[in-house]
Design a protein around this motif. Structure first.
Motif, PDB file in Angstrom:
ATOM      1  N   PHE A  97     -13.254  21.751  18.753  1.00 13.49           N
ATOM      2  CA  PHE A  97     -14.273  22.462  18.078  1.00 13.49           C
ATOM      3  C   PHE A  97     -14.698  22.118  16.689  1.00 13.49           C
ATOM      4  O   PHE A  97     -15.729  22.672  16.151  1.00 13.49           O
ATOM      5  N   GLY A  98     -13.998  21.086  16.412  1.00 14.44           N
ATOM      6  CA  GLY A  98     -14.481  20.665  14.980  1.00 14.44           C
ATOM      7  C   GLY A  98     -13.127  20.217  14.075  1.00 14.44           C
ATOM      8  O   GLY A  98     -12.100  20.114  14.743  1.00 14.44           O
ATOM      9  N   PHE A  99     -13.327  19.922  12.914  1.00 10.36           N
ATOM     10  CA  PHE A  99     -12.452  19.558  11.921  1.00 10.36           C
ATOM     11  C   PHE A  99     -12.068  20.793  11.143  1.00 10.36           C
ATOM     12  O   PHE A  99     -12.939  21.794  11.115  1.00 10.36           O
ATOM     13  N   ALA A 100     -10.749  20.673  10.521  1.00 10.18           N
ATOM     14  CA  ALA A 100     -10.395  21.756   9.563  1.00 10.18           C
ATOM     15  C   ALA A 100      -9.603  20.893   8.551  1.00 10.18           C
ATOM     16  O   ALA A 100      -9.163  19.805   8.455  1.00 10.18           O
ATOM     17  N   ILE A 101      -9.355  21.768   7.239  1.00 13.04           N
ATOM     18  CA  ILE A 101      -8.688  21.422   6.376  1.00 13.04           C
ATOM     19  C   ILE A 101      -7.492  22.394   5.940  1.00 13.04           C
ATOM     20  O   ILE A 101      -7.735  23.513   5.730  1.00 13.04           O
ATOM     21  N   ILE A 102      -6.307  21.772   6.142  1.00 17.10           N
ATOM     22  CA  ILE A 102      -4.917  22.461   6.126  1.00 17.10           C
ATOM     23  C   ILE A 102      -4.042  21.916   5.388  1.00 17.10           C
ATOM     24  O   ILE A 102      -4.111  20.753   4.967  1.00 17.10           O
ATOM     25  N   ALA A 103      -3.046  22.559   5.115  1.00 14.63           N
ATOM     26  CA  ALA A 103      -1.695  21.988   4.205  1.00 14.63           C
ATOM     27  C   ALA A 103      -0.897  21.245   5.133  1.00 14.63           C
ATOM     28  O   ALA A 103      -0.838  21.577   6.046  1.00 14.63           O
ATOM     29  N   LYS A 104      -0.576  20.124   4.334  1.00 16.28           N
ATOM     30  CA  LYS A 104       0.348  19.187   5.236  1.00 16.28           C
ATOM     31  C   LYS A 104       1.517  19.747   5.896  1.00 16.28           C
ATOM     32  O   LYS A 104       1.925  19.544   6.880  1.00 16.28           O
ATOM     33  N   ALA A 105       2.158  20.744   5.121  1.00 18.26           N
ATOM     34  CA  ALA A 105       3.481  21.206   5.521  1.00 18.26           C
ATOM     35  C   ALA A 105       3.013  22.126   6.841  1.00 18.26           C
ATOM     36  O   ALA A 105       3.928  21.931   7.801  1.00 18.26           O
ATOM     37  N   ALA A 106       1.956  22.848   7.076  1.00 16.89           N
ATOM     38  CA  ALA A 106       1.528  23.496   8.123  1.00 16.89           C
ATOM     39  C   ALA A 106       1.454  22.500   9.235  1.00 16.89           C
ATOM     40  O   ALA A 106       1.936  22.766  10.427  1.00 16.89           O
ATOM     41  N   LEU A 107       0.998  21.668   9.183  1.00  8.82           N
ATOM     42  CA  LEU A 107       0.690  20.694  10.210  1.00  8.82           C
ATOM     43  C   LEU A 107       1.956  19.930  10.828  1.00  8.82           C
ATOM     44  O   LEU A 107       2.269  20.025  11.870  1.00  8.82           O
ATOM     45  N   ASN A 108       2.858  19.781   9.664  1.00  9.43           N
ATOM     46  CA  ASN A 108       4.181  19.121  10.047  1.00  9.43           C
ATOM     47  C   ASN A 108       5.178  20.033  10.895  1.00  9.43           C
ATOM     48  O   ASN A 108       5.879  19.741  11.880  1.00  9.43           O
ATOM     49  N   ASP A 109       4.972  21.417  10.363  1.00  8.54           N
ATOM     50  CA  ASP A 109       5.809  22.489  11.020  1.00  8.54           C
ATOM     51  C   ASP A 109       5.430  22.752  12.479  1.00  8.54           C
ATOM     52  O   ASP A 109       6.173  23.042  13.262  1.00  8.54           O
ATOM     53  N   TYR A 110       4.095  22.643  12.625  1.00  3.28           N
ATOM     54  CA  TYR A 110       3.558  23.115  13.949  1.00  3.28           C
ATOM     55  C   TYR A 110       3.954  22.092  14.917  1.00  3.28           C
ATOM     56  O   TYR A 110       3.835  22.267  16.160  1.00  3.28           O
TER      57      TYR A 110
END
Length: 318
Positions: A238-251
Motif C-alpha cells: 500500500f505504500g512506503f512508511a518511515i519507522i525506527a530501525k529497531a522496530a523493523l529488526n525486532d519484527y
C-alpha cells in the motif's frame, strides 16, 4: 492517611462524575455519595452541583478542592518519605511510552528494573509522544519515555540514545534495491504515515520540509497509530512508511526492506520527569535506571540493533 472524605471529594471533582470516581477508588457509587454528603454537612454548604450529566464545583467547592489537592499531596509526600527510610522501593509506578519504545525497549527495561526492585508495580500507558509529554507535565504519569526532546519548561528531559529512521517498502517495490533514498524520491509515492502527535511523524515532516518537499504535498494513504498495522499495509504493497530501525529488526519481517534516508535521520529516546520540588525516589530511580540502561547496553546484544549511543557517531542529522 488523609481524610477519606477529602480523597473521595477530590476524585469526584477531578473526574466530574460520581461513577468514574467510584470506579477509580474501587467503591460503590452510594458509598461515594455518602462521603460527599458527610463532607458537605461538615462545612454546612453545598460543594458540588449535579446536573446536565456532569458534576461541577460550587464556589465553596473550588476552595475545598484547592486545599484538598495540597493536603493530599503533602500526605503522599509524607508517606513516600517514610517508606524511603526502609531503603526498599515499593509502590505503583505509572509509565507512559510511545509505541516503538513500548514494543522494543520497554520489555527489557522492565525486566531488569523489576528484578532489582520486586515490590514495584509498573503501570504502563502507550500513546504517541505528544500525548505522553502532556500527561507527564500534568502529573498524570510519573515518567515518560518518548521519541522527541521536550521543550516544556516544567519537564526534565534526558536524552538516552538514538535510533536511525528508515524508509520501509515491500520486497518487489521499485525502491527496494536502493542504497539510500532522498526526499524527492518519495514525493508523490503512496505513504502510510503515523498519527498526528507521533514523534516520528514530526521528524519525517521536518526531514521532507528541510529537503524541499512540503509535507502537505505527500501522498498519504493512511495515518495510523498502530505500528503493526503500518507494517502490514506496507508489506501488502500500500505504500512506503518511515519507522525506527529497531522496530523493523525486532519484527523480523521478511517481506519488508529498510532503506536509509539521505541525509540520514535519527529519532531519540528521551526520559521525561516533572521538575518538581519534591519527587518520589521511585520516580527518580526509575528515570536514572532507564537512562543508564539505554546508554550503557552493548549494541546488538541487549539493545535492539540500530541503536546509537549519543556521541558514539556523528548525529548532526538527528
Amino acid at each position: 492517611m488523609a481524610d477519606r472524605r477529602l480523597q473521595v471529594f477530590h476524585a469526584v471533582a477531578k473526574h466530574g462524575s460520581f461513577t468514574r470516581a467510584a470506579e477509580t477508588l474501587y467503591m460503590t457509587q452510594p458509598a461515594v455519595t455518602f462521603q460527599i454528603k458527610q463532607l458537605e454537612e461538615q462545612f454546612n454548604t453545598r460543594l458540588l452541583d449535579r446536573g446536565h450529566g456532569r458534576v461541577t464545583l460550587t464556589p465553596a467547592g473550588e476552595i475545598v478542592f484547592a486545599y484538598a489537592e495540597r493536603i493530599l499531596g503533602l500526605s503522599d509526600e509524607m508517606e513516600t518519605r517514610i517508606a524511603e527510610l526502609t531503603d526498599e522501593l515499593t509502590g505503583v509506578l505509572t509509565i507512559g511510552c510511545s509505541q516503538t519504545i513500548a514494543g522494543y525497549w520497554l520489555p527489557r527495561l522492565l525486566e531488569n528494573f523489576i528484578r532489582k526492585h520486586p515490590r514495584v508495580i509498573p503501570r504502563v500507558f502507550v500513546a504517541n509522544s505528544e500525548n505522553i509529554e502532556n500527561r507527564v507535565a500534568a502529573h498524570e504519569l510519573d515518567v515518560g519515555l518518548v521519541e522527541k526532546q521536550s521543550e516544556d519548561p516544567t519537564l526534565e528531559c534526558t536524552l538516552a540514545c538514538q535510533d536511525e529512521l528508515l524508509v520501509i517498502v515491500a520486497h518487489g517495490h521499485e525502491l527496494a534495491s536502493a542504497s539510500s533514498i532522498k526526499a524527492a524520491d518519495l514525493q508523490g509515492r503512496p505513504f502510510v504515515d503515523r498519527d498526528p502527535g507521533a514523534a516520528i511523524r514530526a521528524l519525517a515532516e521536518d526531514f521532507f520540509r528541510r529537503n524541499g518537499v512540503p509535507p502537505e504535498t505527500l501522498n498519504r494513504r493512511g495515518e495510523l497509530g498502530s505500528l503493526p498495522s503500518i507494517l502490514h499495509l506496507v508489506k501488502q504493497g500500500f505504500g512506503f512508511a518511515i519507522i525506527a530501525k529497531a522496530a523493523l529488526n525486532d519484527y523480523n519481517n521478511r517481506g519488508l526492506v529498510g532503506i536509509s534516508l539521505e541525509p540520514r535521520l535519527y529519532s531519540s529516546l528521551n526520559v521525561l520527569v516533572p521538575k518538581d520540588r519534591f519527587r518520589a525516589r521511585l520516580h527518580s530511580t526509575f528515570a536514572e535506571f532507564a537512562v543508564s540502561m539505554f546508554t550503557n547496553m552493548e549494541r546488538g546484544d541487549a539493545m535492539p540493533s540500530g541503536i546509537v549511543i549519543p556521541g558514539s557517531q556523528d548525529s548532526s542529522n538527528s
